[in-house]
Scaffold this motif. Structure first.
Motif, PDB file in Angstrom:
ATOM      1  N   TRP A   7      20.541 -22.953  55.005  1.00  0.00           N
ATOM      2  CA  TRP A   7      20.224 -24.063  54.112  1.00  0.00           C
ATOM      3  C   TRP A   7      19.308 -25.031  54.861  1.00  0.00           C
ATOM      4  N   GLU A   9      18.137 -29.041  55.603  1.00  0.00           N
ATOM      5  CA  GLU A   9      18.437 -30.466  55.571  1.00  0.00           C
ATOM      6  C   GLU A   9      17.136 -31.224  55.795  1.00  0.00           C
ATOM      7  N   THR A  11      14.994 -35.007  55.717  1.00  0.00           N
ATOM      8  CA  THR A  11      14.844 -36.457  55.613  1.00  0.00           C
ATOM      9  C   THR A  11      13.504 -36.713  54.927  1.00  0.00           C
ATOM     10  N   PHE A  21      18.045 -38.454  52.094  1.00  0.00           N
ATOM     11  CA  PHE A  21      18.422 -37.224  52.781  1.00  0.00           C
ATOM     12  C   PHE A  21      18.834 -36.187  51.748  1.00  0.00           C
ATOM     13  N   PHE A  22      18.312 -34.965  51.898  1.00  0.00           N
ATOM     14  CA  PHE A  22      18.660 -33.873  50.993  1.00  0.00           C
ATOM     15  C   PHE A  22      19.241 -32.711  51.783  1.00  0.00           C
ATOM     16  N   LYS A  23      20.190 -32.018  51.159  1.00  0.00           N
ATOM     17  CA  LYS A  23      20.717 -30.772  51.714  1.00  0.00           C
ATOM     18  C   LYS A  23      20.660 -29.724  50.611  1.00  0.00           C
ATOM     19  N   SER A  24      20.012 -28.605  50.883  1.00  0.00           N
ATOM     20  CA  SER A  24      19.832 -27.570  49.868  1.00  0.00           C
ATOM     21  C   SER A  24      21.054 -26.676  49.756  1.00  0.00           C
ATOM     22  N   GLU A  26      22.531 -22.695  49.884  1.00  0.00           N
ATOM     23  CA  GLU A  26      22.192 -21.571  50.752  1.00  0.00           C
ATOM     24  C   GLU A  26      21.110 -20.721  50.101  1.00  0.00           C
ATOM     25  N   THR A  49      15.327 -29.449  58.919  1.00  0.00           N
ATOM     26  CA  THR A  49      16.242 -28.716  59.795  1.00  0.00           C
ATOM     27  C   THR A  49      16.807 -27.516  59.046  1.00  0.00           C
ATOM     28  N   ASP A  55      26.545 -22.038  61.551  1.00  0.00           N
ATOM     29  CA  ASP A  55      26.366 -23.427  61.977  1.00  0.00           C
ATOM     30  C   ASP A  55      25.409 -23.563  63.155  1.00  0.00           C
ATOM     31  N   THR A  57      21.670 -24.387  64.433  1.00  0.00           N
ATOM     32  CA  THR A  57      20.485 -25.118  63.998  1.00  0.00           C
ATOM     33  C   THR A  57      19.234 -24.437  64.540  1.00  0.00           C
TER      34      THR A  57
END
Length: 221
Positions: A7, A9, A11, A21-24, A26, A49, A55, A57
């Motif tokens: 996924w 992340e 900014t 801030f967004f988090k997509s 999967e 990111t 987990d 990065t």
């Protein structure tokens, strides 16, 4: 076949310098890289990111390198395993078949082994699975999901935590397998199949009991 997912992340900064801030959800590595490239073209993503299902990065360039590596390294892996035990001479035949993709080709690896130190058929089934995992290690398979198929309900249900592992010997095999998979970073899924659907691994185990050693790797259609 389950594939590695990531996924994103992000900014994000608007023209008036408002940040959010967004988090997509999967997605596949390829889709994530395409979306990241589009965000970079817009020029409003301060940071991007990538995080995988373990987990870990990733930087974009490392993820691109990893994706390229998948084309030349084994991936999309399915393993069939089977063990047989001869009560008369207390010998065990182990068989495993590994289907995978590599460098744009569909491949199959077959391997068997004859061992003397086991005491039951259930131990032989666990040992056959362990043999397959050793082959995966020799192939350089790490940090990937792998599907394991066998006709032993004991092995599959115990490793799926559906049945308790009461025998000390089987508990030791289960611990050995789980520790090895953790060391390799492999995420396993275990499924029970019929003996008919597992006949290729069963044949290898029988050949081992009959003294016929098999080790082969071929490209398949």
């Amino acid at each position: 076949m389950k594939k590695v997912k990531v996924w994103i992340e992000v900014t994000y900064r608007t023209p008036k310098k408002t940040k959010t801030f967004f988090k997509s959800d999967e997605m596949t590595i390829g889709d994530a890289l395409l979306i990241a490239e589009d965000l970079e073209k817009i020029g409003r993503a301060e940071t991007i990111t990538f995080i995988d299902q373990y987990d870990t990065t990733w930087k974009r360039k490392d993820l691109q390198k990893y994706l390229h590596g998948l084309e030349t390294e084994p991936h999309n892996i399915t393993v069939f395993f089977d063990g047989g035990f001869n009560r008369d001479d207390r010998r065990s035949g182990l068989g495993c078949v590994i289907y995978y993709e590599q460098s744009g080709k569909a491949m199959r690896l077959r391997r068997n082994a004859l061992v003397d130190e086991l005491r039951t058929n259930n131990e032989a089934e666990y040992a056959a699975l362990h043999l397959a995992i050793q082959e995966l290690d020799f192939m350089g398979v790490h940090h990937l999901p792998v599907r394991f198929l066998g006709d032993s309900q004991v092995v599959v249900k115990q490793l799926n935590d559906e049945w308790p592992t009461m025998e000390d010997s089987l508990n030791e095999w289960a611990d050995r397998i789980e520790n090895k998979l953790n060391q390799m970073g492999i995420t396993p899924s275990y499924e029970t199949i019929s003996r008919k659907d597992n006949r290729e691994a069963d044949r290898l185990a029988t050949q081992a009991l009959n003294g016929v050693e098999v080790t082969s790797r071929v490209e398949i259609d």
